[in-house]
Motif scaffolding. Structure first.
Motif, PDB file in Angstrom:
ATOM      1  N   ASN A  59       0.840  -1.188   0.000  1.00 42.29           N
ATOM      2  CA  ASN A  59       0.000   0.000   0.000  1.00 42.29           C
ATOM      3  C   ASN A  59       0.881   1.246   0.000  1.00 42.29           C
ATOM      4  OD1 ASN A  59      -2.098   1.834   0.259  1.00 42.29           O
ATOM      5  ND2 ASN A  59      -2.112   1.682   2.503  1.00 42.29           N
ATOM      6  N   ALA A  60       0.929   1.936  -1.127  1.00 42.03           N
ATOM      7  CA  ALA A  60       1.676   3.193  -1.235  1.00 42.03           C
ATOM      8  C   ALA A  60       0.744   4.389  -1.293  1.00 42.03           C
ATOM      9  CB  ALA A  60       2.566   3.161  -2.483  1.00 42.03           C
ATOM     10  N   GLU A  77      -5.434   2.036   3.007  1.00 42.45           N
ATOM     11  CA  GLU A  77      -5.331   1.415   4.325  1.00 42.45           C
ATOM     12  C   GLU A  77      -6.579   0.620   4.660  1.00 42.45           C
ATOM     13  OE1 GLU A  77      -4.534   4.506   7.068  1.00 42.45           O
ATOM     14  OE2 GLU A  77      -2.426   4.773   6.455  1.00 42.45           O
ATOM     15  N   GLN A  78      -7.713   1.120   4.267  1.00 38.85           N
ATOM     16  CA  GLN A  78      -8.953   0.395   4.556  1.00 38.85           C
ATOM     17  C   GLN A  78      -9.046  -0.879   3.714  1.00 38.85           C
ATOM     18  OE1 GLN A  78     -12.482   2.893   5.085  1.00 38.85           O
ATOM     19  NE2 GLN A  78     -11.165   4.695   4.821  1.00 38.85           N
ATOM     20  N   VAL A  79      -8.520  -0.821   2.498  1.00 42.30           N
ATOM     21  CA  VAL A  79      -8.489  -2.032   1.663  1.00 42.30           C
ATOM     22  C   VAL A  79      -7.583  -3.084   2.301  1.00 42.30           C
ATOM     23  CG1 VAL A  79      -7.773  -2.959  -0.565  1.00 42.30           C
ATOM     24  CG2 VAL A  79      -9.037  -0.820  -0.470  1.00 42.30           C
ATOM     25  N   VAL A  80      -6.416  -2.668   2.763  1.00 41.35           N
ATOM     26  CA  VAL A  80      -5.489  -3.605   3.405  1.00 41.35           C
ATOM     27  C   VAL A  80      -6.129  -4.216   4.640  1.00 41.35           C
ATOM     28  CG1 VAL A  80      -3.289  -3.776   4.620  1.00 41.35           C
ATOM     29  CG2 VAL A  80      -3.439  -2.494   2.480  1.00 41.35           C
ATOM     30  N   LEU A  83      -8.482  -6.866   3.573  1.00 42.85           N
ATOM     31  CA  LEU A  83      -7.831  -8.063   3.058  1.00 42.85           C
ATOM     32  C   LEU A  83      -7.237  -8.918   4.173  1.00 42.85           C
ATOM     33  CD1 LEU A  83      -6.033  -6.726  -0.154  1.00 42.85           C
ATOM     34  CD2 LEU A  83      -8.116  -8.089  -0.017  1.00 42.85           C
ATOM     35  N   ARG A  84      -6.847  -8.290   5.271  1.00 36.03           N
ATOM     36  CA  ARG A  84      -6.315  -9.076   6.391  1.00 36.03           C
ATOM     37  C   ARG A  84      -7.354 -10.064   6.912  1.00 36.03           C
ATOM     38  NH1 ARG A  84      -1.526  -6.954   8.487  1.00 36.03           N
ATOM     39  NH2 ARG A  84      -1.076  -4.796   7.862  1.00 36.03           N
ATOM     40  N   ALA A  85      -8.618  -9.668   6.801  1.00 37.52           N
ATOM     41  CA  ALA A  85      -9.685 -10.546   7.286  1.00 37.52           C
ATOM     42  C   ALA A  85     -10.133 -11.554   6.236  1.00 37.52           C
ATOM     43  CB  ALA A  85     -10.884  -9.698   7.729  1.00 37.52           C
ATOM     44  N   ASN A  86      -9.570 -11.513   5.034  1.00 37.22           N
ATOM     45  CA  ASN A  86      -9.944 -12.419   3.948  1.00 37.22           C
ATOM     46  C   ASN A  86      -8.967 -13.586   3.919  1.00 37.22           C
ATOM     47  OD1 ASN A  86      -9.834 -13.528   1.148  1.00 37.22           O
ATOM     48  ND2 ASN A  86     -11.480 -12.063   0.822  1.00 37.22           N
ATOM     49  N   ASP A  87      -9.487 -14.817   4.106  1.00 38.89           N
ATOM     50  CA  ASP A  87      -8.623 -15.999   4.163  1.00 38.89           C
ATOM     51  C   ASP A  87      -8.672 -16.837   2.886  1.00 38.89           C
ATOM     52  OD1 ASP A  87     -11.185 -16.909   4.367  1.00 38.89           O
ATOM     53  OD2 ASP A  87     -10.884 -18.116   6.180  1.00 38.89           O
ATOM     54  N   GLN A  88      -9.225 -16.305   1.823  1.00 41.24           N
ATOM     55  CA  GLN A  88      -9.267 -17.070   0.577  1.00 41.24           C
ATOM     56  C   GLN A  88      -7.876 -17.218  -0.025  1.00 41.24           C
ATOM     57  OE1 GLN A  88     -12.055 -15.125  -1.992  1.00 41.24           O
ATOM     58  NE2 GLN A  88     -13.848 -15.782  -0.832  1.00 41.24           N
ATOM     59  N   ILE A  89      -7.002 -16.235   0.209  1.00 36.35           N
ATOM     60  CA  ILE A  89      -5.624 -16.256  -0.277  1.00 36.35           C
ATOM     61  C   ILE A  89      -4.736 -15.753   0.864  1.00 36.35           C
ATOM     62  CG2 ILE A  89      -4.006 -15.135  -1.894  1.00 36.35           C
ATOM     63  CD1 ILE A  89      -6.110 -15.240  -4.021  1.00 36.35           C
ATOM     64  N   ASP A  90      -3.501 -16.237   0.902  1.00 31.52           N
ATOM     65  CA  ASP A  90      -2.554 -15.817   1.927  1.00 31.52           C
ATOM     66  C   ASP A  90      -1.992 -14.441   1.542  1.00 31.52           C
ATOM     67  OD1 ASP A  90      -0.793 -15.634   3.999  1.00 31.52           O
ATOM     68  OD2 ASP A  90       0.653 -17.076   3.176  1.00 31.52           O
ATOM     69  N   TRP A  91      -2.650 -13.385   2.040  1.00 26.64           N
ATOM     70  CA  TRP A  91      -2.228 -12.022   1.733  1.00 26.64           C
ATOM     71  C   TRP A  91      -1.042 -11.644   2.620  1.00 26.64           C
ATOM     72  CZ3 TRP A  91      -4.784 -10.496  -2.448  1.00 26.64           C
ATOM     73  CH2 TRP A  91      -6.065 -10.997  -2.675  1.00 26.64           C
ATOM     74  N   VAL A  92       0.046 -11.199   2.008  1.00 31.06           N
ATOM     75  CA  VAL A  92       1.236 -10.776   2.745  1.00 31.06           C
ATOM     76  C   VAL A  92       1.395  -9.271   2.536  1.00 31.06           C
ATOM     77  CG1 VAL A  92       3.723 -11.023   3.001  1.00 31.06           C
ATOM     78  CG2 VAL A  92       2.327 -13.033   2.471  1.00 31.06           C
ATOM     79  N   ILE A  93       1.253  -8.507   3.634  1.00 36.83           N
ATOM     80  CA  ILE A  93       1.363  -7.054   3.551  1.00 36.83           C
ATOM     81  C   ILE A  93       2.842  -6.692   3.626  1.00 36.83           C
ATOM     82  CG2 ILE A  93       0.538  -4.879   4.477  1.00 36.83           C
ATOM     83  CD1 ILE A  93      -1.633  -6.859   3.494  1.00 36.83           C
ATOM     84  N   THR A  94       3.363  -5.994   2.617  1.00 36.30           N
ATOM     85  CA  THR A  94       4.784  -5.681   2.540  1.00 36.30           C
ATOM     86  C   THR A  94       4.977  -4.377   1.786  1.00 36.30           C
ATOM     87  OG1 THR A  94       6.940  -6.539   1.839  1.00 36.30           O
ATOM     88  CG2 THR A  94       5.055  -7.050   0.445  1.00 36.30           C
ATOM     89  N   THR A  95       6.233  -4.063   1.494  1.00 35.98           N
ATOM     90  CA  THR A  95       6.533  -2.843   0.741  1.00 35.98           C
ATOM     91  C   THR A  95       6.399  -3.086  -0.758  1.00 35.98           C
ATOM     92  OG1 THR A  95       8.888  -3.365   0.606  1.00 35.98           O
ATOM     93  CG2 THR A  95       8.134  -2.121   2.548  1.00 35.98           C
ATOM     94  N   GLU A  96       6.388  -1.994  -1.514  1.00 37.73           N
ATOM     95  CA  GLU A  96       6.230  -2.118  -2.957  1.00 37.73           C
ATOM     96  C   GLU A  96       7.422  -2.826  -3.583  1.00 37.73           C
ATOM     97  OE1 GLU A  96       5.485   0.682  -6.932  1.00 37.73           O
ATOM     98  OE2 GLU A  96       5.551   1.579  -4.926  1.00 37.73           O
ATOM     99  N   ASP A  97       8.647  -2.500  -3.158  1.00 37.12           N
ATOM    100  CA  ASP A  97       9.834  -3.131  -3.740  1.00 37.12           C
ATOM    101  C   ASP A  97       9.856  -4.625  -3.446  1.00 37.12           C
ATOM    102  OD1 ASP A  97      10.637  -0.696  -4.703  1.00 37.12           O
ATOM    103  OD2 ASP A  97      11.951  -0.247  -2.986  1.00 37.12           O
ATOM    104  N   ILE A 114      -0.966  -0.808  -4.475  1.00 40.80           N
ATOM    105  CA  ILE A 114      -1.913   0.304  -4.469  1.00 40.80           C
ATOM    106  C   ILE A 114      -1.101   1.585  -4.632  1.00 40.80           C
ATOM    107  CG2 ILE A 114      -3.711   1.491  -3.161  1.00 40.80           C
ATOM    108  CD1 ILE A 114      -4.211  -1.134  -1.678  1.00 40.80           C
ATOM    109  N   PRO A 115      -1.266   2.336  -5.736  1.00 43.85           N
ATOM    110  CA  PRO A 115      -0.398   3.490  -6.031  1.00 43.85           C
ATOM    111  C   PRO A 115      -0.663   4.670  -5.097  1.00 43.85           C
ATOM    112  CG  PRO A 115      -2.130   3.311  -7.653  1.00 43.85           C
ATOM    113  CD  PRO A 115      -2.260   2.101  -6.797  1.00 43.85           C
ATOM    114  N   PRO A 116       0.249   5.660  -5.045  1.00 42.57           N
ATOM    115  CA  PRO A 116       0.110   6.802  -4.118  1.00 42.57           C
ATOM    116  C   PRO A 116      -1.147   7.638  -4.356  1.00 42.57           C
ATOM    117  CG  PRO A 116       2.365   6.642  -4.932  1.00 42.57           C
ATOM    118  CD  PRO A 116       1.562   5.678  -5.734  1.00 42.57           C
TER     119      PRO A 116
END
Length: 728
Positions: A59-60, A77-80, A83-97, A114-116
């Motif tokens: 999320n940028a 931030e609200q999208v992230v 997604l944390r509560a969505n268990d259909q896929i293993d979402w890993v929150i990290t940096t853009e790079d 997610i662009p700036p």
């Protein structure tokens, strides 16, 4: 029949002759089931494990704060958080790079960035220079063939979450605006921004009124167009009536044209025939005159009477020539100018011939009078009559030649043109009638469409006018609250509009999914493919282990064995092994795997029939072509893996695969299994089973008919292969 039964009994006894043969037979029965069960279990609920797929989310988003509302909103931030509560896929929150690098290296199956400017684009969607909000999606398609398709669904999930969060954010922003203004009202800071709200509301009201006026103009335009259409409909009706009148007139014209064409043809033919007959008649007349004068040695009174009879007979010819001349002048009156002169010239020729005939009549009567008076000058009248007959005949011949060369072809062409004109009139008449019907139908349809459009435009204009009125009322209420210095009144106004905004956004739409012939799980859906392949592989293994021919020693114990008896007798033990394979596989699917089965007995029948057909087909190929037949069976297996339609829909595959699919036995086995497992529709199960049984016919032709002509070639082929002492 006894030979077939004896071969079958001997083969069954040898099948269990020792421990090794029993183990081999058991392996033949069990191995196809292991293949099918392993693959079905492996993909039983494969899509329930999508939570093991790691997808990076970066999320940028910088958030957005408008000039009017002093609230910073960060949709990313609200999208992230969602997604944390969505268990259909293993979402890993990290940096853009890290997300992009992980997708490239294979640590993540995909990455979502997610662009700036995401929040700004989302919350300024109404502005004229706004851009569509975008999310960048990276998919590593090298890592797996199926994973990108699943992670694509993850991207769709992100899009859905964004849309849901966007609606919630707008509601929260509206409520936050109301809360902020309430707080400002409590603090007494009612100038500046609150006054701007009233000004913005009036500006929006003005825009709404202008839009309503424009829509009113469009509505008036639609009504005017409706009036034009009504006028067009009336014009179309009048045109249709005119077309009907034109049809009647055209019908009369067609009849007249055809009558003229027939008259021209009959006139031309009749005139030519009449001229030819007249020429012959004048020759006959000249001969008759000579005959009468030659016979004058007889009774003079009798000769004179004969001459008067000849003169009287010429009256009919005079009348005929006068009638022909009149008829030619009638034709000339209605003919084109190019033909009028020729027709008039022919009419004048007819009149001249008639005058010659009249002069000839006078000479004949004069000769008769002179004969009765005994005047010797009668011979002069005879010569004159004969010359006149010759001159009339020459003129008639000249007229006929001129008619045949010029006037006759012109009359024929004129008749053909008249017939063509009649055909053209009939065609044009049909087109006119069709055009009249289309005109009336088009006018009616256009009128109905314009009525509906006008009603929709009026409805939209009324809605905009109502919205403008409400906005002005709100602005007036804000101004009144400011003028009175009443914070509670301002709070009531703003809270009321915030509730209206929330109710306007609360319009969820749900899709009701109704499965037709539902599959209970993915394993049951894939079972027809893996089971069909296992049946074919099992049949191929039988032919790898069991010899396709009866040995010479065993044939010596038979009573005059026929090739067909040897072929069918050896097939008996193969059919027994096939039934054992299919029974074990079918029962295992039903009770061990517990696959979906709407019709268990139909499913078992499909197993048994498919195993026997596959075995018989491969047996016929091997019996006729030896090891080449096994290669053909392997090639058939390769083609059927994709061509049977067990995994991908045939419509997604190349055209040659779609064309080949109906000619593969596995296609009909897969379709029949699906009908037995998920449910039948009409006679679809029995149709597929019947088409499967048709493959027995070419197999029997190969094994029973073509095998003997190929025997010499196959013996040579086997000899050459065995001579290599490497390939067997």
């Amino acid at each position: 029949m006894n030979n077939i039964a004896r071969i079958f009994r001997d083969d069954c006894r040898r099948l269990f002759a020792n421990v090794v043969s029993v183990i081999i037979a058991a392996g033949l029965v069990v191995m196809p089931s292991i293949f099918a069960w392993y693959n079905v279990i492996a993909c039983w609920n494969v899509f329930d494990n999508t939570g093991n797929l790691t997808v990076a989310v970066a999320n940028a988003d910088e958030g957005y704060q408008s000039d009017l509302v002093p609230l910073r909103v960060n949709v990313g931030e609200q999208v992230v958080s969602a997604l944390r509560a969505n268990d259909q896929i293993d979402w890993v929150i990290t940096t853009e790079d890290d997300a992009v690098d992980g997708a490239r290296s294979g640590r993540y199956y995909a990455a979502v960035v997610i662009p700036p400017e995401f929040s700004r684009d989302m919350l300024t969607f109404y502005a004229e220079d706004s851009e569509h909000a975008k999310i960048i999606y990276y998919a590593n398609e090298k890592k797996s063939a199926i994973a990108p398709k699943i992670t694509d669904r993850g991207a769709d999930t992100v899009s859905y979450q964004v849309n849901e969060v966007f609606a919630e954010t707008l509601s929260e922003v509206a409520l936050g605006v109301a809360e902020s203004f309430s707080r400002l009202a409590d603090e007494g800071n009612l100038d500046g921004r609150v006054a701007d709200v009233a000004d913005h509301a009036r500006s929006l009201a003005d825009s709404a009124e202008r839009a309503s006026s424009v829509l009113g103009l469009y509505s008036s335009l639609a009504q005017t167009a409706r009036d034009l259409v009504d006028g067009s409909a009336a014009l179309a009706a009048s045109a249709r009536a005119g077309i009907d009148g034109a049809s009647d007139a055209a019908g009369q014209g067609i009849a007249a044209a055809r009558t003229a064409a027939n008259a021209l043809r009959s006139s031309g033919a009749g005139l030519s025939d009449a001229l030819a007959a007249s020429s012959a008649a004048f020759d006959a007349a000249a001969g008759s005159v000579d005959g009468v004068f030659d016979a004058m040695s007889g009774s003079t009174a009798t000769s004179a009477a004969h001459l008067r009879e000849r003169a009287q007979a010429l009256d009919a010819q005079v009348g005929a020539y006068r009638d022909l001349a009149a008829h030619l002048r009638e034709l000339a009156a209605g003919a084109p100018e190019a033909e009028q002169a020729a027709l008039e010239h022919a009419a004048q020729g007819m009149d001249a011939v008639a005058d010659l005939v009249v002069s000839m009549q006078g000479n004949l009567r004069s000769a008769a009078d002179k004969l009765e008076a005994g005047d010797a000058a009668a011979q002069a009248d005879r010569e004159a009559a004969r010359q006149q007959a010759a001159e009339a005949r020459d003129r008639i011949d000249a007229l006929k030649a001129d008619f045949d060369e010029h006037l006759g072809p012109e009359l024929d062409q004129l008749a053909a043109d008249s017939a063509t004109l009649a055909d053209g009139l009939e065609t044009a008449l049909g087109k006119l009638d069709a055009a009249g019907g289309e005109l009336a139908a088009s006018a009616g349809s256009a009128g109905e469409s314009l009525d509906a459009a006008s009603a929709k435009i009026d409805e939209a204009a009324a809605g905009l006018a109502g919205a403008a009125s409400q906005l002005r009322e709100m602005a007036d209420a804000v101004d009144a609250a400011l003028a009175a210095g009443d914070p509670q009144a301002l709070r009531d106004v703003l809270n009321a509009d915030a509730q209206a905004l929330s109710s306007a956004l609360a319009a969820p739409v749900a899709v009701e999914r109704v499965a037709v012939f539902p599959a209970e799980n993915f394993g049951s859906a894939m079972a027809p493919l893996y089971t069909t392949l296992a049946l074919f592989i099992g049949s191929l293994l039988i032919l790898v282990v069991v010899k396709p021919t009866v040995s010479a020693r065993d044939q010596a114990d038979l009573r005059d064995p026929k090739p067909r008896q040897l072929f069918l007798g050896r097939f008996g033990v193969m059919a027994l092994l096939s039934l054992a394979q299919t029974t074990l596989m079918g029962l295992g699917n039903l009770f061990f795997l517990q696959v979906q089965a709407a019709h268990p007995w139909l499913l078992m029948l499909c197993f048994w029939t498919a195993g026997l057909v596959f075995t018989f087909l491969i047996y016929a190929l091997v019996a006729a072509f030896a090891n080449l037949g096994k290669a053909m069976a392997v090639l058939l297996l390769i083609v059927q893996v994709t061509g049977c339609g067990g995994s991908f829909p045939l419509q997604l595959l190349p055209g040659f695969v779609q064309a080949l699919s109906p000619w593969l036995p596995a296609t009909h086995v897969v379709n029949a299994m699906r009908a037995a497992m998920m449910g039948t529709y009409g006679t679809d199960y029995w149709v597929q089973m019947g088409q499967l049984m048709l493959f027995v016919v070419p197999a029997a032709l190969i094994g029973l008919v073509l095998r003997r002509p190929l025997a010499r070639f196959m013996a040579w082929y086997v000899e050459q292969v065995e001579s290599s002492k490497l390939v067997g």
